[in-house]
Each structure stands twice: as structure tokens, then as C-alpha cells.
Design a protein around this motif. Sequence first.
Motif, short mmCIF file in Angstrom:
data_model
loop_
_atom_site.label_atom_id
_atom_site.label_comp_id
_atom_site.label_asym_id
_atom_site.label_seq_id
_atom_site.Cartn_x
_atom_site.Cartn_y
_atom_site.Cartn_z
N GLY A 137 0.80 -1.21 0.00
CA GLY A 137 0.00 0.00 0.00
C GLY A 137 0.84 1.26 0.00
N PRO A 138 0.19 2.41 -0.21
CA PRO A 138 0.91 3.69 -0.19
C PRO A 138 1.38 4.08 1.21
CG PRO A 138 -1.45 4.08 -0.41
CD PRO A 138 -1.25 2.60 -0.53
N ASP A 139 0.87 3.37 2.26
CA ASP A 139 1.25 3.73 3.62
C ASP A 139 2.74 3.50 3.87
OD1 ASP A 139 0.88 1.00 3.40
OD2 ASP A 139 -0.46 0.82 5.13
N ILE A 140 3.31 2.42 3.30
CA ILE A 140 4.74 2.19 3.53
C ILE A 140 5.57 3.21 2.74
CG2 ILE A 140 5.03 0.50 1.66
CD1 ILE A 140 6.77 0.52 5.13
N ASP A 141 5.08 3.63 1.56
CA ASP A 141 5.76 4.70 0.82
C ASP A 141 5.79 5.97 1.68
OD1 ASP A 141 5.12 2.68 -0.93
OD2 ASP A 141 4.46 3.99 -2.55
N ALA A 142 4.64 6.26 2.30
CA ALA A 142 4.54 7.45 3.15
C ALA A 142 5.47 7.33 4.36
CB ALA A 142 3.10 7.65 3.61
N GLY A 284 14.44 7.34 -3.76
CA GLY A 284 13.92 5.99 -3.62
C GLY A 284 12.58 5.82 -4.28
N GLY A 285 11.85 4.77 -3.88
CA GLY A 285 10.56 4.47 -4.46
C GLY A 285 10.24 3.00 -4.35
N ARG A 286 9.25 2.57 -5.12
CA ARG A 286 8.82 1.17 -5.11
C ARG A 286 9.56 0.36 -6.16
NH1 ARG A 286 4.87 0.22 -1.66
NH2 ARG A 286 5.00 -1.94 -2.37
N PHE A 287 9.78 -0.93 -5.85
CA PHE A 287 10.37 -1.84 -6.82
C PHE A 287 9.71 -3.22 -6.66
CE2 PHE A 287 13.04 -1.15 -3.13
CZ PHE A 287 13.35 -2.43 -2.65
N ASP A 288 8.40 -3.23 -6.93
CA ASP A 288 7.59 -4.42 -6.68
C ASP A 288 7.99 -5.62 -7.53
OD1 ASP A 288 6.05 -3.07 -4.78
OD2 ASP A 288 4.68 -2.30 -6.31
N LEU A 290 11.15 -6.47 -8.51
CA LEU A 290 12.57 -6.85 -8.48
C LEU A 290 12.80 -8.26 -7.95
CD1 LEU A 290 15.46 -6.10 -9.03
CD2 LEU A 290 15.56 -4.95 -6.81
N VAL A 291 12.08 -8.66 -6.92
CA VAL A 291 12.29 -10.01 -6.37
C VAL A 291 11.99 -11.05 -7.43
CG1 VAL A 291 11.55 -11.67 -4.63
CG2 VAL A 291 11.81 -9.25 -4.02
N GLU A 292 10.87 -10.88 -8.14
CA GLU A 292 10.53 -11.82 -9.21
C GLU A 292 11.56 -11.76 -10.33
OE1 GLU A 292 6.57 -13.07 -11.82
OE2 GLU A 292 6.73 -11.05 -10.96
N GLN A 293 12.03 -10.56 -10.63
CA GLN A 293 13.04 -10.37 -11.68
C GLN A 293 14.32 -11.13 -11.37
OE1 GLN A 293 13.30 -6.22 -12.76
NE2 GLN A 293 15.40 -6.44 -13.46
N LEU A 294 14.61 -11.30 -10.07
CA LEU A 294 15.82 -12.01 -9.66
C LEU A 294 15.57 -13.47 -9.33
CD1 LEU A 294 17.52 -9.23 -7.49
CD2 LEU A 294 18.10 -9.96 -9.81
N GLY A 295 14.38 -13.98 -9.71
CA GLY A 295 14.14 -15.41 -9.59
C GLY A 295 13.26 -15.83 -8.43
N GLY A 296 12.72 -14.89 -7.68
CA GLY A 296 11.85 -15.25 -6.56
C GLY A 296 10.38 -15.08 -6.89
N LYS A 297 9.52 -15.38 -5.90
CA LYS A 297 8.10 -15.13 -6.07
C LYS A 297 7.83 -13.64 -5.89
CE LYS A 297 6.65 -19.72 -4.50
NZ LYS A 297 5.85 -20.49 -3.52
N PRO A 298 6.78 -13.11 -6.54
CA PRO A 298 6.52 -11.67 -6.45
C PRO A 298 6.37 -11.21 -5.00
CG PRO A 298 5.15 -12.67 -8.15
CD PRO A 298 5.81 -13.80 -7.42
N VAL A 299 7.07 -10.13 -4.66
CA VAL A 299 7.01 -9.54 -3.33
C VAL A 299 6.99 -8.02 -3.48
CG1 VAL A 299 8.18 -9.22 -1.11
CG2 VAL A 299 8.25 -11.45 -2.23
N PRO A 300 5.99 -7.33 -2.95
CA PRO A 300 6.01 -5.87 -3.02
C PRO A 300 7.14 -5.31 -2.18
CG PRO A 300 4.22 -6.63 -1.60
CD PRO A 300 4.79 -7.84 -2.26
N ALA A 301 7.74 -4.22 -2.65
CA ALA A 301 8.91 -3.67 -1.96
C ALA A 301 9.04 -2.18 -2.23
CB ALA A 301 10.17 -4.40 -2.40
N ALA A 302 9.65 -1.48 -1.28
CA ALA A 302 9.91 -0.05 -1.43
C ALA A 302 11.12 0.29 -0.58
CB ALA A 302 8.70 0.78 -0.99
N GLY A 303 11.82 1.37 -0.95
CA GLY A 303 12.99 1.75 -0.17
C GLY A 303 13.59 3.06 -0.64
N PHE A 304 14.71 3.42 -0.03
CA PHE A 304 15.44 4.61 -0.46
C PHE A 304 16.90 4.47 -0.08
CE2 PHE A 304 14.04 5.81 3.89
CZ PHE A 304 15.25 6.17 4.46
N ALA A 305 17.72 5.34 -0.66
CA ALA A 305 19.14 5.41 -0.30
C ALA A 305 19.54 6.87 -0.21
CB ALA A 305 20.00 4.69 -1.32
N MET A 306 20.43 7.18 0.73
CA MET A 306 20.94 8.54 0.85
C MET A 306 22.46 8.50 0.86
SD MET A 306 20.07 9.36 4.86
CE MET A 306 18.35 8.90 4.69
N GLY A 307 23.06 9.50 0.22
CA GLY A 307 24.52 9.56 0.14
C GLY A 307 25.11 10.27 1.34
#
Length: 424
Positions: A137-142, A284-288, A290-307
Motif C-alpha cells: 500500500g501507499p502507507d509504507i511509501d509514506a 527511492g521508491g517502489r520496486f515491486d 525486483l524479487v521476481e526479476q531475480l528469480g523469486g516469487k513476487p514480493v512488493p517492496a519499497a525503499g530509499f538510499a541517501m549519500g
Amino acid sequence: MSKTIQTIRGMHDVLPEHIGVWQHIETVVRQALDAYGYQEIRMPLVEKTELFKRSIGEVTDIVEKEMYTFEDRNGDSLTLRPEATASCVRACMENGLLRNQIQRLWYMGPMFRHERPQKGRYRQFHQIGVEAFGLDGPDIDAELIFMTARLWRELGLKDLRLEINSLGSSDARKQYREKLVEYFSAHKDKLDEDSQRRLTSNPLRILDSKNSNMQYLIKDAPQMQDHLDDDSRQHFEGLKAMLDNAGIVYEENPRLVRGLDYYNKTVFEWVTDRLGAQGTVCAGGRFDGLVEQLGGKPVPAAGFAMGIERLVALMEELSVDIPANDPHAYLVMVGEDGSQRGMQLAEELRSALPQLRLVTNCGGGSFKSQFKRADKSGAQVVLVLGEDELANNTIGVKDLRAGAEQETVAQSEIKDKLNQILFR
């Protein structure tokens, strides 16, 4: 005499005089992430090259131009990590952390990209990354954006601007991609070499071009918002409502696409005008997918990185006060007997007062030279162990910063005296 060896271009030492701001950032971040219930994870610096080709995208500047890739002795292609989201996903998949579980994780460490060194951009740079898995959901993005906004407040950072956008679903992006190809193909002669190459492989990346001669063309390109699917539009509206309710000011930037291919739906950046061209401090943002793209089952995901380097530069630019990390006390000792007793006493004090930062004067020297070292160290208190003090089982105490006269106290009472001066 042989020539001295220097650091590799674009890679820098962090010297003791600058480490305080780094440690302050790391401490504040650790405390904040702990408050939100995120757990630390640590991954290797080196991964299989295929991991980054499959996650970041082969037609990206990072994979095509910037990765430090080499063959090991077994002939395997390995790469110093250019970013760590893919490594985090790989670690979670390999260790079974994503099986019907919600994970809130964070990491910190160096990344490597062979870029042209300039202010705020280095070939070895350090990032703090945060990833959340299993929440769609958008709550984890928030929450991620709330967290970053809190970090800026706690670090005393100002003049940061939040930009947000939605990249939609993969199907919506496919349709949007066709519109972009059609538009830019009609202006192909005005595209630079990189953009012409991306026209058939990754046209969204053209929107991220920094070529000033193409900005008018990019400005008139079709916008993603006009091609969002209903689910992505609803998700984005939900995020904006949460940001509005929290009083977080943001700008919608339809050209914000991020430099990595795995993003979908929400993307965001915190930017500043204080650091010149390298104005992105956190992204950052969502990358729902990516897990499937790397061979896993679909998993929703979100994150960020700071320098971290950019945070340090911004704190220095804004002259943010950093808590001092100078020693609390400096122990002056005279003669061999003074050194013998002083080293023993110092250990006793460190055990009795765990928060005490105490420097002992190793290497001898006159009273005058030792007091100069004490003053230069930044210590608040000088402890003096001379012949008279040794004979009477006492110790001299002088508060350098208060300008008080030196006192003499019993060695058995020095712990209480330091506690009174420094920690009450």
C-alpha cells in the motif's frame, strides 16, 4: 627514494578532523531507524555481475559505463556493488527472509561507480539504504518519506525539497514507452548520442538526460501521468493524501524517473540547491517486480538510499552544529613512577566511568609540553599526577574550559569529582 603511493582517483580518506560529522549522521540514522522498527543487514561488497545486470538493467549508464567488474581466479565475473538494493534482495531471497514475511531492513556502507569525480560524486561513495518488503500500500511509501523528513529535522538540515512521481505499472509503462518512442523518433536528429541509443532500448531514460540542449524537447514529451493505470493512480493519490495530512510539502515532477530500471509506481527524491549540480541527497521508491526479476516469487517492496558524502557536504554548507567528540579529560604524568601509577589510574577511571573519554599522555615530556598537548586535544579537564601527588596519593584537577584554579583531591575521590564536573 621510491615514489609514495596515493589514493585512487575519486576515492578519499576520511580524516579524524572530519569523522565527527560522519559519526553524528550515523548515530542519528541508527536511532531513527531503530525507532521505526527497522533492522540492520550487512551484505558483501562484491557480488556476481549478473545480479546487477538483471536488476539495474543492461542499458543503463551504471552497467554500461560505471561498474568495477573483474574476473576472479575461477573465471567468474564479479562486480564491486554500485548500489545495494539488489544485494539486499539477493540476501533476503537466499536466506529465506521473504517467505510470507514482512521485513523492514537497513544497511550502510561503500558503493563503487567509475564516474567522473566531481564535488559530491566519488568513485567510492557511502550510502545508507532502507528497504521494506511485503507491503503493497501507499502507507509504507509514506512511512519512508516521513522517516526521511524526520532525519532532516534531527540532523538540522534545511532547504531540502521533496519531489515525487509515479511510474505506474509495467503494462502502463509499456504503453507510455510506445508514446515516447513515437515522440522522440519524430525528433531523432535533435537527440544526443546516448539518447539515440536509448530510443529503442530504454526511452524513459531520455527524460532523465542532463543535456541542456535537449531540455526543451524533454519538456514537451508525453507525460506519464496521462498514461497511468487506475491502480497506480489510486496508489499515488493515497500517498499524496498521507503527505498532505502530515504537513509534508512536495512537488510533483513528471520527469522524475530514477536511474535504475527496477522502479515502479512511487518514486521520490529529496533535492537541494546548496550543492550545485549534484543536488540529490536522498532518493527511492517502489520496486515491486525486483524479487521476481531475480528469480523469486513476487514480493512488493519499497525503499530509499541517501549519500553520506552529500549529507556531510550539506551539513558543512549549512554550518550545522555537531556534538563535540573531544576527550573529556587529559592525564598529565611526570616521571616513571607517575607513568606507572597514571596508566593504572586511567584504567580504573575508564571502568568506573564508561562514558568518560580519557587521554593519557604517553611519551613523556615536561609539564609545559604536556599541558600544551592537553589544551590542543580539546579536553575540558586536565588531571595532574606529579611527584607531590604521588607522594600524597592525590591528583591535580584543572577545568581548562571554566578557567578555574587547579584543585587537589584524593585519588579515591577523583571519580566523583569528574562525575560532578563532566556529567552533572
